[in-house]
Design a protein around this motif. Sequence first.
Motif, short mmCIF file in Angstrom:
data_model
loop_
_atom_site.label_atom_id
_atom_site.label_comp_id
_atom_site.label_asym_id
_atom_site.label_seq_id
_atom_site.Cartn_x
_atom_site.Cartn_y
_atom_site.Cartn_z
N PHE A 30 0.73 -1.23 0.04
CA PHE A 30 0.00 -0.08 -0.01
C PHE A 30 0.91 1.26 -0.04
O PHE A 30 0.52 2.19 -0.90
CB PHE A 30 -0.97 0.01 1.13
N PHE A 31 1.76 1.12 0.90
CA PHE A 31 2.72 2.62 1.14
C PHE A 31 3.65 2.65 -0.39
O PHE A 31 3.78 3.63 -0.77
CB PHE A 31 3.60 2.48 2.24
N TYR A 32 4.07 1.47 -0.72
CA TYR A 32 4.74 1.65 -1.92
C TYR A 32 4.13 2.21 -3.03
O TYR A 32 4.54 3.06 -3.74
CB TYR A 32 5.44 0.53 -2.38
N LEU A 33 2.78 1.71 -3.34
CA LEU A 33 2.05 2.41 -4.42
C LEU A 33 1.38 3.83 -4.12
O LEU A 33 1.09 4.40 -5.18
CB LEU A 33 0.85 1.22 -4.68
N ASN A 34 1.43 4.36 -2.96
CA ASN A 34 0.69 5.33 -2.66
C ASN A 34 1.78 6.62 -1.97
O ASN A 34 1.35 7.71 -1.53
CB ASN A 34 -0.26 5.32 -1.45
N THR A 35 3.17 6.31 -1.99
CA THR A 35 4.21 7.06 -1.28
C THR A 35 5.18 7.70 -2.59
O THR A 35 5.67 6.67 -3.34
CB THR A 35 4.80 6.38 -0.34
N GLU A 98 7.69 -8.75 13.58
CA GLU A 98 6.62 -7.98 12.84
C GLU A 98 6.61 -6.58 13.40
O GLU A 98 6.54 -5.62 12.38
CB GLU A 98 5.22 -8.58 13.17
N GLY A 99 6.90 -6.23 14.65
CA GLY A 99 6.60 -4.82 15.01
C GLY A 99 7.77 -3.98 14.18
O GLY A 99 7.44 -3.03 13.89
N PRO A 100 8.96 -4.19 14.36
CA PRO A 100 10.03 -3.61 13.70
C PRO A 100 9.59 -3.33 12.13
O PRO A 100 9.81 -2.38 11.55
CB PRO A 100 11.24 -4.09 13.94
N ALA A 101 9.06 -4.54 11.48
CA ALA A 101 9.07 -4.35 10.15
C ALA A 101 7.85 -3.24 9.81
O ALA A 101 7.96 -2.52 8.89
CB ALA A 101 8.31 -5.82 9.71
N PHE A 102 6.62 -3.47 10.84
CA PHE A 102 5.58 -2.25 10.47
C PHE A 102 6.31 -1.13 10.68
O PHE A 102 5.96 -0.09 10.06
CB PHE A 102 4.64 -2.44 11.48
N LEU A 103 7.08 -0.95 11.72
CA LEU A 103 7.81 0.57 12.02
C LEU A 103 8.34 1.05 10.90
O LEU A 103 8.20 2.17 10.41
CB LEU A 103 8.45 0.25 13.21
N PHE A 108 8.60 4.55 6.07
CA PHE A 108 8.84 4.50 4.75
C PHE A 108 7.55 5.45 4.01
O PHE A 108 7.70 6.36 3.25
CB PHE A 108 8.83 3.25 3.83
N GLY A 109 6.31 5.22 4.65
CA GLY A 109 5.13 5.94 4.22
C GLY A 109 5.35 7.34 4.75
O GLY A 109 4.57 8.20 3.77
N GLN A 110 5.73 7.70 5.54
CA GLN A 110 6.02 9.18 6.12
C GLN A 110 7.07 9.61 5.36
O GLN A 110 7.07 11.09 4.99
CB GLN A 110 6.40 9.24 7.63
N THR A 111 8.49 9.16 4.87
CA THR A 111 9.66 9.70 4.58
C THR A 111 9.54 9.45 3.01
O THR A 111 10.30 10.32 2.34
CB THR A 111 10.77 9.35 5.21
#
Length: 159
Positions: A30-35, A98-103, A108-111
Amino acid sequence: MTATSPRKIIKTHSIIHFGMLAGPLLAGIFFYLNTEVNANGSQEDIFIYIFPLIALVAIFTSKVVYRTFLKPLKQKEHLRDKLAGLQSASLIQYALIEGPAFLNIIWFGQTGNLLYLTIGGVLLIYLFILRPTKTKIENDLELKGEHKRQFNRFDEAIS
């Protein structure tokens, strides 16, 4: 734990594993496609040093915690107790990855910095490698004798 077969235990364990893998994977897509990707990154971004370190610590910690939880399981008298403990240990190990992966993926979505998505992707690959298999469970629990025979009767209920 109710009477169930090794096949059902592995299937349940696999579904949980897949669920924990799917969340960050879908978020990453999602973030890759929308960032908007920022190839240069920001030199002032302190997280460029912190997040890779968090990822390394997560991998190391997940291995240590998993081994620590497994150690007493090997002495358990009943196979069902060993398998229940293994599932708990695995869930903790998966969550620590999973936690650090999400983080990293969210950052990435922010920056827009691909480094974070790459770190998240590497953590997801590692999480995928941790997937539960019959052989991995046998080896991790060091099943021998009657426990191994019981585990290899894949469709019979464990007593």
